[in-house]
Write a protein that holds these residues in place. Sequence first.
Motif, PDB file in Angstrom:
ATOM      1  N   SER A  29       0.834  -1.203   0.000  1.00 13.09           N
ATOM      2  CA  SER A  29       0.000   0.000   0.000  1.00 13.09           C
ATOM      3  C   SER A  29       0.871   1.256   0.000  1.00 13.09           C
ATOM      4  CB  SER A  29      -0.990   0.005   1.165  1.00 13.09           C
ATOM      5  OG  SER A  29      -0.325  -0.040   2.389  1.00 13.09           O
ATOM      6  N   PHE A  30       2.040   1.211   0.652  1.00 14.37           N
ATOM      7  CA  PHE A  30       2.937   2.369   0.645  1.00 14.37           C
ATOM      8  C   PHE A  30       3.419   2.656  -0.778  1.00 14.37           C
ATOM      9  CE2 PHE A  30       6.911   4.654   0.941  1.00 14.37           C
ATOM     10  CZ  PHE A  30       6.628   5.633   1.875  1.00 14.37           C
ATOM     11  N   PHE A  31       3.908   1.630  -1.480  1.00 15.54           N
ATOM     12  CA  PHE A  31       4.409   1.820  -2.846  1.00 15.54           C
ATOM     13  C   PHE A  31       3.307   2.333  -3.766  1.00 15.54           C
ATOM     14  CE2 PHE A  31       7.808  -1.675  -2.162  1.00 15.54           C
ATOM     15  CZ  PHE A  31       8.715  -0.745  -1.690  1.00 15.54           C
ATOM     16  N   SER A  32       2.101   1.849  -3.566  1.00 18.99           N
ATOM     17  CA  SER A  32       0.978   2.289  -4.378  1.00 18.99           C
ATOM     18  C   SER A  32       0.623   3.749  -4.076  1.00 18.99           C
ATOM     19  CB  SER A  32      -0.225   1.378  -4.113  1.00 18.99           C
ATOM     20  OG  SER A  32      -1.345   1.837  -4.810  1.00 18.99           O
ATOM     21  N   THR A  33       0.480   4.087  -2.801  1.00 23.18           N
ATOM     22  CA  THR A  33       0.097   5.447  -2.395  1.00 23.18           C
ATOM     23  C   THR A  33       1.159   6.470  -2.788  1.00 23.18           C
ATOM     24  OG1 THR A  33      -1.132   4.532  -0.529  1.00 23.18           O
ATOM     25  CG2 THR A  33      -0.644   6.882  -0.439  1.00 23.18           C
ATOM     26  N   VAL A  34       2.428   6.111  -2.627  1.00 19.33           N
ATOM     27  CA  VAL A  34       3.508   7.052  -2.922  1.00 19.33           C
ATOM     28  C   VAL A  34       3.711   7.199  -4.437  1.00 19.33           C
ATOM     29  CG1 VAL A  34       5.605   5.607  -2.948  1.00 19.33           C
ATOM     30  CG2 VAL A  34       5.664   7.852  -1.875  1.00 19.33           C
ATOM     31  N   GLY A  35       3.099   6.301  -5.214  1.00 21.77           N
ATOM     32  CA  GLY A  35       3.169   6.409  -6.669  1.00 21.77           C
ATOM     33  C   GLY A  35       4.320   5.641  -7.291  1.00 21.77           C
ATOM     34  N   LEU A  36       5.039   4.881  -6.496  1.00 22.00           N
ATOM     35  CA  LEU A  36       6.200   4.157  -7.007  1.00 22.00           C
ATOM     36  C   LEU A  36       5.803   2.987  -7.899  1.00 22.00           C
ATOM     37  CD1 LEU A  36       9.266   4.331  -6.848  1.00 22.00           C
ATOM     38  CD2 LEU A  36       9.204   2.822  -4.868  1.00 22.00           C
ATOM     39  N   SER A  37       4.681   2.355  -7.594  1.00 22.45           N
ATOM     40  CA  SER A  37       4.219   1.197  -8.369  1.00 22.45           C
ATOM     41  C   SER A  37       3.992   1.523  -9.839  1.00 22.45           C
ATOM     42  CB  SER A  37       2.926   0.634  -7.777  1.00 22.45           C
ATOM     43  OG  SER A  37       3.122   0.293  -6.435  1.00 22.45           O
ATOM     44  N   SER A  38       3.680   2.781 -10.129  1.00 23.87           N
ATOM     45  CA  SER A  38       3.385   3.174 -11.516  1.00 23.87           C
ATOM     46  C   SER A  38       4.596   3.756 -12.248  1.00 23.87           C
ATOM     47  CB  SER A  38       2.241   4.184 -11.527  1.00 23.87           C
ATOM     48  OG  SER A  38       2.633   5.354 -10.829  1.00 23.87           O
ATOM     49  N   LYS A  39       5.751   3.750 -11.610  1.00 24.29           N
ATOM     50  CA  LYS A  39       6.954   4.321 -12.229  1.00 24.29           C
ATOM     51  C   LYS A  39       7.644   3.305 -13.145  1.00 24.29           C
ATOM     52  CE  LYS A  39       6.430   8.226 -10.165  1.00 24.29           C
ATOM     53  NZ  LYS A  39       5.919   9.340 -10.924  1.00 24.29           N
ATOM     54  N   THR A  40       8.512   3.811 -14.009  1.00 25.43           N
ATOM     55  CA  THR A  40       9.254   2.951 -14.934  1.00 25.43           C
ATOM     56  C   THR A  40      10.361   2.213 -14.177  1.00 25.43           C
ATOM     57  OG1 THR A  40      10.929   4.606 -15.447  1.00 25.43           O
ATOM     58  CG2 THR A  40       8.908   4.647 -16.795  1.00 25.43           C
ATOM     59  N   PRO A  41      10.862   1.098 -14.737  1.00 26.44           N
ATOM     60  CA  PRO A  41      11.978   0.392 -14.089  1.00 26.44           C
ATOM     61  C   PRO A  41      13.175   1.309 -13.820  1.00 26.44           C
ATOM     62  CG  PRO A  41      11.031  -0.996 -15.783  1.00 26.44           C
ATOM     63  CD  PRO A  41      10.356   0.351 -15.890  1.00 26.44           C
ATOM     64  N   ASP A  42      13.449   2.236 -14.728  1.00 28.34           N
ATOM     65  CA  ASP A  42      14.573   3.155 -14.543  1.00 28.34           C
ATOM     66  C   ASP A  42      14.326   4.095 -13.365  1.00 28.34           C
ATOM     67  OD1 ASP A  42      17.165   4.136 -15.435  1.00 28.34           O
ATOM     68  OD2 ASP A  42      16.087   5.972 -15.987  1.00 28.34           O
ATOM     69  N   GLN A  43      13.094   4.593 -13.236  1.00 28.70           N
ATOM     70  CA  GLN A  43      12.763   5.482 -12.112  1.00 28.70           C
ATOM     71  C   GLN A  43      12.837   4.720 -10.787  1.00 28.70           C
ATOM     72  OE1 GLN A  43       8.986   6.681 -13.875  1.00 28.70           O
ATOM     73  NE2 GLN A  43       9.624   8.826 -13.758  1.00 28.70           N
ATOM     74  N   ILE A  44      12.378   3.477 -10.795  1.00 24.93           N
ATOM     75  CA  ILE A  44      12.432   2.640  -9.587  1.00 24.93           C
ATOM     76  C   ILE A  44      13.896   2.402  -9.206  1.00 24.93           C
ATOM     77  CG2 ILE A  44      11.900   0.358  -8.626  1.00 24.93           C
ATOM     78  CD1 ILE A  44       9.333   0.434 -10.437  1.00 24.93           C
ATOM     79  N   LYS A  45      14.741   2.199 -10.206  1.00 20.53           N
ATOM     80  CA  LYS A  45      16.177   2.000  -9.975  1.00 20.53           C
ATOM     81  C   LYS A  45      16.787   3.255  -9.335  1.00 20.53           C
ATOM     82  CE  LYS A  45      19.846  -0.299 -12.490  1.00 20.53           C
ATOM     83  NZ  LYS A  45      20.247  -0.810 -13.793  1.00 20.53           N
ATOM     84  N   LYS A  46      16.345   4.434  -9.760  1.00 24.55           N
ATOM     85  CA  LYS A  46      16.848   5.688  -9.180  1.00 24.55           C
ATOM     86  C   LYS A  46      16.425   5.814  -7.715  1.00 24.55           C
ATOM     87  CE  LYS A  46      17.365   8.263 -13.435  1.00 24.55           C
ATOM     88  NZ  LYS A  46      16.651   8.938 -14.495  1.00 24.55           N
ATOM     89  N   VAL A  47      15.193   5.425  -7.408  1.00 23.88           N
ATOM     90  CA  VAL A  47      14.725   5.446  -6.013  1.00 23.88           C
ATOM     91  C   VAL A  47      15.547   4.456  -5.196  1.00 23.88           C
ATOM     92  CG1 VAL A  47      12.783   4.948  -4.469  1.00 23.88           C
ATOM     93  CG2 VAL A  47      12.412   6.296  -6.539  1.00 23.88           C
ATOM     94  N   PHE A  48      15.819   3.283  -5.754  1.00 23.65           N
ATOM     95  CA  PHE A  48      16.665   2.288  -5.082  1.00 23.65           C
ATOM     96  C   PHE A  48      18.019   2.913  -4.733  1.00 23.65           C
ATOM     97  CE2 PHE A  48      20.023  -0.873  -5.082  1.00 23.65           C
ATOM     98  CZ  PHE A  48      19.515  -1.869  -4.262  1.00 23.65           C
ATOM     99  N   GLY A  49      18.592   3.665  -5.668  1.00 22.29           N
ATOM    100  CA  GLY A  49      19.883   4.319  -5.429  1.00 22.29           C
ATOM    101  C   GLY A  49      19.849   5.291  -4.272  1.00 22.29           C
ATOM    102  N   ILE A  50      18.711   5.944  -4.068  1.00 21.13           N
ATOM    103  CA  ILE A  50      18.543   6.861  -2.939  1.00 21.13           C
ATOM    104  C   ILE A  50      18.430   6.063  -1.636  1.00 21.13           C
ATOM    105  CG2 ILE A  50      16.981   8.556  -1.868  1.00 21.13           C
ATOM    106  CD1 ILE A  50      16.301   9.425  -4.816  1.00 21.13           C
ATOM    107  N   LEU A  51      17.697   4.955  -1.679  1.00 21.43           N
ATOM    108  CA  LEU A  51      17.486   4.134  -0.481  1.00 21.43           C
ATOM    109  C   LEU A  51      18.751   3.383  -0.062  1.00 21.43           C
ATOM    110  CD1 LEU A  51      14.006   2.635  -1.430  1.00 21.43           C
ATOM    111  CD2 LEU A  51      14.466   4.582   0.069  1.00 21.43           C
ATOM    112  N   ASP A  52      19.603   3.072  -1.030  1.00 24.47           N
ATOM    113  CA  ASP A  52      20.862   2.373  -0.773  1.00 24.47           C
ATOM    114  C   ASP A  52      21.881   3.386  -0.246  1.00 24.47           C
ATOM    115  OD1 ASP A  52      23.083   0.713  -0.760  1.00 24.47           O
ATOM    116  OD2 ASP A  52      23.337   0.749  -2.944  1.00 24.47           O
ATOM    117  N   GLN A  53      21.740   3.724   1.037  1.00 24.30           N
ATOM    118  CA  GLN A  53      22.514   4.802   1.660  1.00 24.30           C
ATOM    119  C   GLN A  53      24.028   4.614   1.549  1.00 24.30           C
ATOM    120  OE1 GLN A  53      21.220   7.671   3.628  1.00 24.30           O
ATOM    121  NE2 GLN A  53      19.507   7.165   2.310  1.00 24.30           N
TER     122      GLN A  53
END
Length: 109
Positions: A29-53
């Motif tokens: 539900s978090f990924f859906s509400t925050v809008g991440l579920s609808s992003k492209t694989p490349d955008q998701i990869k960029k978010v991963f890069g932010i989370l990978d501190q």
Amino acid sequence: MAITDILSAKDIESALSSCQAADSFNYKSFFSTVGLSSKTPDQIKKVFGILDQDKSGFIEEEELQLFLKNFSSSARVLTSAETKAFLAAGDTDGDGKIGVEEFQSLVKA
């Protein structure tokens, strides 16, 4: 790169408000509400890069515990139970951490 370059501040605020109470975090539900579920694989990869501190190429348990703080510095840390459940859901190869492909699969689950 800021997380708000990819996700809207309004969606982030809404997603964070839905899991303010301890043990209320649900990654689907978090990924859906925050809008991440609808992003492209490349955008998701960029978010991963932010989370990978630590830039190890993986999101480890310590980084997962601080997951919500990547979206807002005032957000809470995940409880131990939430962190372990989140890790178990994402760690499909059993190495104790979440790689970028695992994260992309988790977001699209």
